[in-house]
Design a protein around this motif. Structure first.
Motif, PDB file in Angstrom:
ATOM      1  N   GLU A  68      20.247 -30.491  28.618  1.00  0.00           N
ATOM      2  CA  GLU A  68      20.706 -31.050  29.596  1.00  0.00           C
ATOM      3  C   GLU A  68      19.930 -30.911  30.868  1.00  0.00           C
ATOM      4  O   GLU A  68      20.189 -29.672  31.419  1.00  0.00           O
ATOM      5  CB  GLU A  68      22.328 -30.844  29.738  1.00  0.00           C
ATOM      6  CG  GLU A  68      22.708 -31.575  30.808  1.00  0.00           C
ATOM      7  CD  GLU A  68      24.086 -31.442  31.346  1.00  0.00           C
ATOM      8  OE1 GLU A  68      24.854 -32.026  32.368  1.00  0.00           O
ATOM      9  OE2 GLU A  68      24.835 -30.354  30.887  1.00  0.00           O
ATOM     10  N   ALA A  78      20.222 -34.518  36.017  1.00  0.00           N
ATOM     11  CA  ALA A  78      21.378 -35.081  36.683  1.00  0.00           C
ATOM     12  C   ALA A  78      21.117 -35.561  37.963  1.00  0.00           C
ATOM     13  O   ALA A  78      20.006 -35.559  38.628  1.00  0.00           O
ATOM     14  CB  ALA A  78      22.508 -33.878  36.663  1.00  0.00           C
ATOM     15  N   ARG A  80      26.707 -35.892  36.018  1.00  0.00           N
ATOM     16  CA  ARG A  80      26.000 -35.617  34.734  1.00  0.00           C
ATOM     17  C   ARG A  80      26.498 -36.007  33.535  1.00  0.00           C
ATOM     18  O   ARG A  80      27.811 -36.358  33.340  1.00  0.00           O
ATOM     19  CB  ARG A  80      26.012 -33.899  34.698  1.00  0.00           C
ATOM     20  CG  ARG A  80      27.596 -33.486  34.723  1.00  0.00           C
ATOM     21  CD  ARG A  80      27.482 -31.949  35.212  1.00  0.00           C
ATOM     22  NE  ARG A  80      26.668 -31.207  33.944  1.00  0.00           N
ATOM     23  CZ  ARG A  80      26.814 -29.928  34.154  1.00  0.00           C
ATOM     24  NH1 ARG A  80      27.423 -28.930  35.151  1.00  0.00           N
ATOM     25  NH2 ARG A  80      26.039 -29.264  33.285  1.00  0.00           N
ATOM     26  N   ASN A  81      25.644 -36.283  32.710  1.00  0.00           N
ATOM     27  CA  ASN A  81      26.207 -36.653  31.306  1.00  0.00           C
ATOM     28  C   ASN A  81      25.134 -36.286  30.352  1.00  0.00           C
ATOM     29  O   ASN A  81      24.050 -36.861  30.227  1.00  0.00           O
ATOM     30  CB  ASN A  81      26.097 -38.383  31.461  1.00  0.00           C
ATOM     31  CG  ASN A  81      26.604 -39.015  30.156  1.00  0.00           C
ATOM     32  OD1 ASN A  81      26.392 -38.519  29.169  1.00  0.00           O
ATOM     33  ND2 ASN A  81      27.195 -40.272  30.205  1.00  0.00           N
ATOM     34  N   VAL A  82      25.361 -35.508  29.300  1.00  0.00           N
ATOM     35  CA  VAL A  82      24.532 -34.686  28.363  1.00  0.00           C
ATOM     36  C   VAL A  82      23.798 -35.695  27.301  1.00  0.00           C
ATOM     37  O   VAL A  82      22.959 -35.840  27.080  1.00  0.00           O
ATOM     38  CB  VAL A  82      25.153 -33.809  27.765  1.00  0.00           C
ATOM     39  CG1 VAL A  82      26.282 -34.026  26.766  1.00  0.00           C
ATOM     40  CG2 VAL A  82      24.094 -32.692  27.093  1.00  0.00           C
ATOM     41  N   ASP A  83      24.802 -36.888  27.294  1.00  0.00           N
ATOM     42  CA  ASP A  83      24.331 -37.675  26.296  1.00  0.00           C
ATOM     43  C   ASP A  83      23.111 -38.728  26.867  1.00  0.00           C
ATOM     44  O   ASP A  83      22.634 -39.393  26.236  1.00  0.00           O
ATOM     45  CB  ASP A  83      25.555 -38.769  25.731  1.00  0.00           C
ATOM     46  CG  ASP A  83      26.608 -37.902  25.003  1.00  0.00           C
ATOM     47  OD1 ASP A  83      26.133 -37.105  24.251  1.00  0.00           O
ATOM     48  OD2 ASP A  83      27.702 -38.308  24.991  1.00  0.00           O
ATOM     49  N   ASN A 136      20.790 -37.623  28.593  1.00  0.00           N
ATOM     50  CA  ASN A 136      19.552 -36.596  28.208  1.00  0.00           C
ATOM     51  C   ASN A 136      19.043 -36.693  27.129  1.00  0.00           C
ATOM     52  O   ASN A 136      19.909 -36.255  26.120  1.00  0.00           O
ATOM     53  CB  ASN A 136      19.922 -35.215  28.581  1.00  0.00           C
ATOM     54  CG  ASN A 136      20.273 -34.858  30.113  1.00  0.00           C
ATOM     55  OD1 ASN A 136      19.575 -33.946  30.783  1.00  0.00           O
ATOM     56  ND2 ASN A 136      21.440 -35.505  30.534  1.00  0.00           N
ATOM     57  N   ARG A 189      20.981 -24.425  29.483  1.00  0.00           N
ATOM     58  CA  ARG A 189      21.226 -25.643  29.301  1.00  0.00           C
ATOM     59  C   ARG A 189      20.403 -26.371  28.253  1.00  0.00           C
ATOM     60  O   ARG A 189      20.202 -27.687  28.142  1.00  0.00           O
ATOM     61  CB  ARG A 189      20.813 -26.386  30.640  1.00  0.00           C
ATOM     62  CG  ARG A 189      22.016 -26.117  31.768  1.00  0.00           C
ATOM     63  CD  ARG A 189      22.195 -27.219  32.965  1.00  0.00           C
ATOM     64  NE  ARG A 189      21.219 -26.998  34.113  1.00  0.00           N
ATOM     65  CZ  ARG A 189      21.624 -26.979  35.214  1.00  0.00           C
ATOM     66  NH1 ARG A 189      22.742 -27.046  35.712  1.00  0.00           N
ATOM     67  NH2 ARG A 189      20.544 -26.802  36.126  1.00  0.00           N
TER      68      ARG A 189
END
Length: 340
Positions: free
Chosen positions: A124, A127, A216-219, A221, A282
């Protein structure tokens, strides 16, 4: 008579046996030369602050040690972002380079002759970032605002996808094209309202500047890909496998030496140790093998490239992604190292 016939038979069998031994010996001697081609005189690859393995390998000199018996020179080139790594790969300035997954798709769709051969992390690392005192509270608030982003990189594509979640496009904002460290500076000085950040610069903005992550959105990334030029894969598959062996060693080493890794990131990236530790936290290093998971993630993300007209009309992005992901070389390397 029997004795004479026996002698002749024995002599014939001996000649056959000798011939077999000779042929077997020739096969054994010639096989290694076919199976493992000589390493090239030089291997050109990048190192990047967003790729912890590359920093560790370079600092430890592991590639130099691996290829010392071959008298192969290792040439390191600094990539400040996926866009730079892709430029270097396309021009032949490097043979192997580290980029974000969706950026690699964009590069290949536009003619960059690369294949993704290894996953250096599932991060991640990006962002949307705003200043501590920013009045902005949501992505929708970015309408009409200035956003710093490095075109052709994961943060840039992340920003576009984030805008779409609020029904916005890049026409609703002003994107200021700056390299990642310059984006952080522009945000801190008030030249832009938001920044599509990238670690370790994003972590430094949080720790040192008090910056806030607006979205933020880890998906969103995409994976960290190690890419190789197709001509290098074709001409030097054994060499590439040895490079991946060193990367696999570094991946495992990072898992057992987090403090030492953070120190290397700190020294190489010139950030504080707390910043390096935040960046490292991260990253997920557990999925080195490219395959179905990455293909599915990229196919889910790829429509943004068409929607924002970043590829030629009619480009079959699913076909591009299938051609990009190359599982062959990493599989035996990871298996022999005991990886997953």
């Amino acid at each position: 008579m029997k004795s004479s016939r026996g002698a002749v038979l024995f002599h014939s069998l001996s000649r056959v046996a000798a011939l077999c031994v000779t042929l077997l010996a020739a096969t054994v001697v010639s096989y290694p030369a076919i199976a493992q081609a000589a390493a090239p005189e030089e291997i050109k690859l990048d190192y990047a602050y967003y790729s912890p393995e590359s920093l560790v390998i370079r600092q430890q000199g592991w590639l130099e040690k691996e290829f010392a018996p071959d008298h192969t020179t290792i040439k390191w080139v600094l990539s400040l972002g996926s866009n730079r790594a892709l430029e270097y790969l396309n021009s032949g300035a490097i043979d192997i380079g580290s980029t974000a997954g969706l950026a690699a798709v964009l590069g290949r769709a536009n003619g960059n002759p690369i294949r993704a051969v290894y996953i250096f992390s599932r991060p991640e690392w990006t962002a949307l970032v705003v200043r501590r005192d920013s009045p902005l509270k949501s992505v929708a608030d970015l309408k009409g605002k200035k956003i710093a982003a490095t075109k052709g990189t994961d943060p840039f594509l992340f920003a576009l996808r984030a805008l779409h979640t609020a029904g916005l496009t890049r026409d609703d904002v002003e994107i200021v094209n700056l390299q990642h460290p310059d984006g952080r500076t522009a945000l801190a000085s008030g030249q832009v309202d938001a920044w599509a950040g990238l670690d370790p610069h994003m972590a430094a903005a949080q720790v040192d500047d008090g910056a806030r992550l607006l979205y933020r959105n880890v998906d969103f990334n995409t994976y960290g890909f190690l890419n190789a030029r197709e001509d290098f894969i074709k001409e030097h598959p054994d060499t590439l496998a040895r490079v991946l062996k060193v990367y696999e060693h570094a991946r495992v080493w990072i898992g057992t030496h987090p403090d030492e890794t953070a120190k290397i990131i700190s020294e190489e990236s010139k950030v504080s140790l707390p910043v390096a530790k935040l960046q490292l936290s991260r990253n997920d290093f557990s999925q080195p093998q490219p395959g179905t998971k990455q293909i599915d993630a990229l196919k889910a993300a790829a429509p943004i490239l068409t929607q924002e007209q970043l590829v030629k009309p009619g480009t079959d992005l699913n076909q591009v992604i299938d051609a990009l992901i190359d599982v062959r070389i990493a599989q035996p390397v990871i298996a022999s190292a005991g990886g997953k």
